[in-house]
Motif scaffolding. Structure first.
Motif, mmCIF file in Angstrom:
data_model
loop_
_atom_site.group_PDB
_atom_site.id
_atom_site.type_symbol
_atom_site.label_atom_id
_atom_site.label_comp_id
_atom_site.label_asym_id
_atom_site.label_seq_id
_atom_site.Cartn_x
_atom_site.Cartn_y
_atom_site.Cartn_z
ATOM 1 N N GLY A 9 -10.030 0.628 7.449
ATOM 2 C CA GLY A 9 -9.209 0.474 8.638
ATOM 3 C C GLY A 9 -7.875 1.175 8.454
ATOM 4 O O GLY A 9 -7.822 2.310 7.963
ATOM 5 N N LEU A 10 -6.793 0.491 8.799
ATOM 6 C CA LEU A 10 -5.457 1.086 8.743
ATOM 7 C C LEU A 10 -4.887 1.018 7.331
ATOM 8 O O LEU A 10 -3.936 0.299 7.020
ATOM 9 N N SER A 15 -1.164 0.194 6.217
ATOM 10 C CA SER A 15 -0.292 0.872 7.174
ATOM 11 C C SER A 15 0.693 -0.099 7.810
ATOM 12 O O SER A 15 0.399 -1.282 7.997
ATOM 13 N N ALA A 66 1.325 -0.079 10.789
ATOM 14 C CA ALA A 66 0.753 -0.405 12.097
ATOM 15 C C ALA A 66 -0.201 -1.594 12.039
ATOM 16 O O ALA A 66 -0.534 -2.175 13.075
ATOM 17 N N ALA A 67 -0.650 -1.967 10.851
ATOM 18 C CA ALA A 67 -1.608 -3.069 10.716
ATOM 19 C C ALA A 67 -0.931 -4.401 11.016
ATOM 20 O O ALA A 67 0.195 -4.648 10.584
ATOM 21 N N GLU A 94 -11.185 -5.059 6.952
ATOM 22 C CA GLU A 94 -10.664 -4.013 7.820
ATOM 23 C C GLU A 94 -9.271 -4.390 8.314
ATOM 24 O O GLU A 94 -9.073 -5.474 8.859
ATOM 25 N N VAL A 154 -6.392 -3.895 11.023
ATOM 26 C CA VAL A 154 -6.349 -3.445 12.410
ATOM 27 C C VAL A 154 -4.988 -3.757 13.019
ATOM 28 O O VAL A 154 -4.251 -4.618 12.538
ATOM 29 N N ALA A 155 -4.675 -3.060 14.111
ATOM 30 C CA ALA A 155 -3.416 -3.278 14.815
ATOM 31 C C ALA A 155 -3.500 -4.424 15.803
ATOM 32 O O ALA A 155 -2.505 -5.083 16.093
#
Length: 251
Positions: A99-100, A151, A153-154, A223, A225-226
């Motif tokens: 994922g991110l 990230s 963004a996560a 994973e 995710v945002a």
């Protein structure tokens, strides 16, 4: 505020929402569901405001261990790839982390066991109304996410699992506060022995400040995710999607 009074206050604010989350007969209408989801969001925000991020769930001693740690949900995943791994004693297991993240990982079980380990004796509280105390061992999730280069963004961590419920592989998710909590581990051992299949072998999540259905068994992949809108039906977990369980099941 003492732990007892804090929990009492949270119960007064949000306890009803958790009970509704486990009972879709009560949340049978769109109006009831909307009211429930609003109350759940309030519970989540209040708990995050009043609870220190590193506050620990109670831990116990070996004398407190339950004689049998009850299993529920899936007892034996039927997925062919899981059955093949089980037949080979999970020698070919790889935990995917993606994922991110900057560096996707595929971690063998032996490598998970070689990481710094945490052992904790905690109480598992099931939404069905039973509890059990067990000793869990495994690496903390947080350092694994850092190593993967999580990230900025996560916002959530999703767990994809081998077990199948009604034709759908089980999935769950937690926020980054719980993901980096010191008691959130990827457990491979229960009471000093490798996890039994019924309890989630080879790896299960332990997120000790939440109810049992958040503790995903048979973890296949993680994973970052945002948001959760693309996960299942958008509520962040299997039971949240099919039975309106609360996404945030904090204790």
């Amino acid at each position: 505020m003492t732990e007892m009074s804090r929990r009492g206050a949270l119960g007064a604010i949000g306890g009803g929402a958790l009970l509704l989350g486990g009972c879709d007969r009560i949340a049978a209408t769109d109006t009831a569901r909307a009211a429930f989801l609003g109350a759940e969001g309030l519970t989540y925000r209040v708990q995050r405001l009043v609870t220190p991020r590193d506050a620990l769930a109670p831990e116990f001693t070996g004398a407190d261990l339950s004689p049998v740690f009850r299993a529920n949900g899936t007892f034996m995943p039927r997925a062919p790839d899981y059955q093949a791994l089980l037949a080979d004693q999970f020698a070919g297991y790889r935990l995917a982390v993606g994922g991110l993240v900057a560096r996707p990982l595929a971690i063998p079980l032996d490598q998970l066991k070689s990481l710094p380990q945490r052992t904790q004796i905690t109480r598992h509280d099931c939404v069905e109304g039973w509890s059990a105390i067990g000793q869990w061992t495994g690496p903390a999730l947080g350092p694994i996410l850092r190593h993967a280069g999580l990230s900025q963004a996560a916002r959530y961590i999703v767990f994809h699992c081998f077990d199948d419920l009604g034709g759908t592989a089980y999935y769950e998710s937690i926020d980054l506060v719980d993901a980096f909590h010191p008691q959130t581990i990827l457990a491979w051992a229960l009471n000093g022995r490798p996890l039994p299949v019924a309890n989630g072998a080879p790896v299960r999540l332990r997120v000790e400040r939440q109810l049992g259905y958040k503790h995903a068994k048979y973890v296949r992949a993680i994973e970052a995710v945002a948001d959760l809108r693309a996960i299942g039906r958008g509520k962040g977990g299997y039971w949240e999607d099919v039975s309106d369980y609360a996404w945030y099941a904090g204790l």
